[in-house]
Design an enzyme around this catalytic site. Sequence first.
Site, PDB file in Angstrom:
ATOM      1  CD  GLU A   1      -2.995  -1.049   2.266  1.00 47.18           C
ATOM      2  OE1 GLU A   1      -4.116  -1.577   2.096  1.00 47.18           O
ATOM      3  OE2 GLU A   1      -2.666  -0.497   3.344  1.00 47.18           O
TER       4      GLU A   1
ATOM      5  CD  GLU B   1      -4.335  -5.574   2.493  1.00 49.83           C
ATOM      6  OE1 GLU B   1      -5.099  -4.832   3.157  1.00 49.83           O
ATOM      7  OE2 GLU B   1      -3.098  -5.458   2.529  1.00 49.83           O
TER       8      GLU B   1
END
Length: 664
Positions: free
Chosen positions: A148, A305
Site C-alpha cells: 500500500e 485485500e
Amino acid sequence: MLNVPGIAYGGDYNPEQWPEDVWAEDVRLMREAGVTMVSVGIFSWALLEPSEGEYDFSRMDRILGLLHEHGIAADLATPTAAPPAWFFKAHPEALPVDKDGRRLSYGSRQTFCPSSPAYREAALRIAGALAERYADHPAVVMWHVHNEYGCHNAECYCDESAAAFRGWLRAKYDDLAALNHAWGTAFWSQWYYDWDEIIPPRATGAVPNPTHQLDWRRFCSDALLSLYKAERDVLREAAPSTPATTNFMVMYNFDALDYWRWAPELDVVSNDHYLQSADPESEIDIALSGDLVRSLAGGPWLLMEHSTGAVNWQPVNRAKDPGELRRNALAHVAHGADGIAYFQWRAARAGAEQWHSAMLPHAGTDSQIWRDVVRLGADLKALAEVRGSTGTAEVAVVWDWDARWAMELPSQPSEQVRFQDLVRDWYEPLWRAGVAVDFVRPDAELSSYRLVLAPSLYLIDDTGAANLTGFAERGGTLAVGFHSGMVDHNCHVRLGGYPGAFREALGVRTDELFPLLPGERVGLGGDATGTLWSERVRLEGAEAVASYTDGPLEGVPAVTRNSHGTGTTWYLSTRPDPDTLAALLERIRDEAGVRPVLDAVPEGIEAVLRRGTDADYLFLIDHAGKGAEIPVPSDATELLTGKPVTEGTVEVAPGEIAVVRQPH
C-alpha cells in the site's frame, strides 16, 4: 501470468505473530477453505533482519516449506513498508516531516521519507537478500513489493524531499524561466531566481501557488513509484520469470498516487478495497472500483485485500450483513478479479489491527464468517474457467488523477465539488441499468466506444481535449459535466469563456459561474432540480434540453445538446437530482446505441458480463434480497450449482448470486 490455477483464493498470512505449533492448524484449515495462495512476509523486516546486514531466514524457510508441502502458493513480500526500530535509531533523518515541520516518530508503519537515501539503501538491501534466497523456491509464485504505497506517507516535507523535488522539477522544466511561466510566479511575488529557493508547499500564511501544489502531488506519486521500480528491478534480476505486483488502493478516500502511471510497471495489477461503513449502497463502490482497476490493468486483476467483516479504522466499524461477504467477493470477480484475497488469514490477538476481521476469526471455526469463507472457496473453485475473461464495455468514463488533484486544491469556486462524488453520480445510474463501463485516460484510444462520459475534468491538456472532442467529431457521443475543461496542464485558466477546452465542441459559452450554497437548489423544469453548481450558459450552436426555472439564471440553458462533426455532445452545467440525471443518461446512451447487459433486469439485481474465448459469463447478484427469475439462453449452465438451464430462466435466490455460462 500468475502461476496459480483458476481463481486464486487466500489472504495475508502472518504466522510470525503466532506460536509455531499453530502453523499446522493454519495450513490444514487453509486446505479446508480452498485457499490456494497467501501473501507472506509483508511486515516481517524486524524478524528477517534483526540488525543491519544480519539476516535470519530460518522462520521464513519453514513457513515457505510448510506452504509448499500442502500445495499452497506464496506471494512473497518485501517487508519494506515497516522498517525496524534499529533502522530509525541509526537514521533518524529518514523519519518523515509533515507540512507543519514536525518530524514524526517511528512506532507504526510507513514512517519513512520516500526520498531518504538511507531508506532506499536499506530497502534494496533486504529486497536483494530475499531475492537471492528465494528466487527459485517452488512455493513462490509472485513478488509482493512493499505494501500500500503512500497509505500513510504519501507526502514528506523534509529537506531531503525538498532536494528531490527540485531535482524532479529540473528534469521536467530544464530551466527556471519555464518553471516560472508554468507556475505563474509573477503573482504574489513568487518569482524564483535560484533552484534552491524552491521548497515543498509547506504550511504558510495564505494559499500556496496552485501549480506548485499540483507539481508537488505529481512528484510525490513519482517518488514512491521510483521506490517500487527499484525494488522490482532487484527482484526481477534474480527471478526474471516471477511476476511482481504491489497493492493499489483504488478506494473512495485515497487519491495519493496516479495509478495510470503506475499500472504499466506491474506484471500483475493488484488492488485493496474496503467498504465505507457509512455508505448504504457500498456495492456501487465495489463495482466502480473494480471497473477502474480492470481498466488500469487492461484486463483481469487481483484483489489483494478486502475484509470478511468489520475493519478497525473507521469511526464505526460495521460487521457485514448475512451473505454480504459472498456478494462482495463475487462482485469483484464479476468486475474482472482473477483472485480474491483478504486481510488477513487469522485475526490478530494483539497490535493495531486486532479488531480487524479475518478469514479465521477470533471465534474460530464455529462462526458464520468461517462457514462463509469455506463456502466462498467452493464457489471460486466452481468458477475456475472464468479466469482470463474480459469486460464488454461500450461506455467509457474519463478518470484523471491530475484533474482530481487540481480541482480539489484550495480557493476553488466551491469546496463542495469533489471529483469522485461527481464520477459516482454518473456511474451509479449506468450500474443500476446494467450498462458495462470502462474507465479511460483523456488521451486513451476511444474507437471501440459508442459513448464517452467526462463527469469531472477540471484540468485537461491540449492532447486530451483534442482526443475527446475528436471522438465526437468522428461520430461518437461525448457528455461533459460542469467545471470541466477549465484549466490546462499547468492549472492556467483557459481564457475566452467556459467550459474552456470543450466550449467549441459543446456549442456553448459561459461567462460567469454561480456555485450554489449547501442545501440550495435550482429548478430545471417540472420536479427536476439541480444542486451544487450553476452557470450563465449562452448557446453558440447547441440546443437547450433543460433550462433553469428560478433564481438569478431563470430561463438560462442548464443542459444542452450539440451536433459536432458527425457526432453529438452534451453539457450538464449543474448537478441534477438523481432521477433527473438517470433519465438524462438513459436518453444519451439510447441515442448513442448503448445497450445494457440484459434488458429489463429487476431492480436490485446487478448484471455483469465477462467475455471469454469460448463462452460469456453472466453474473447476477441480488443486492435487494428479493430474488428473481432471469431469462437466459436455454443452452446455458449455472456454474455455482453446475445445473444446466432447462427452461430459459435462472433463479437468483434472495441475497444470492448466479453465474451463468453462455457458450458462444
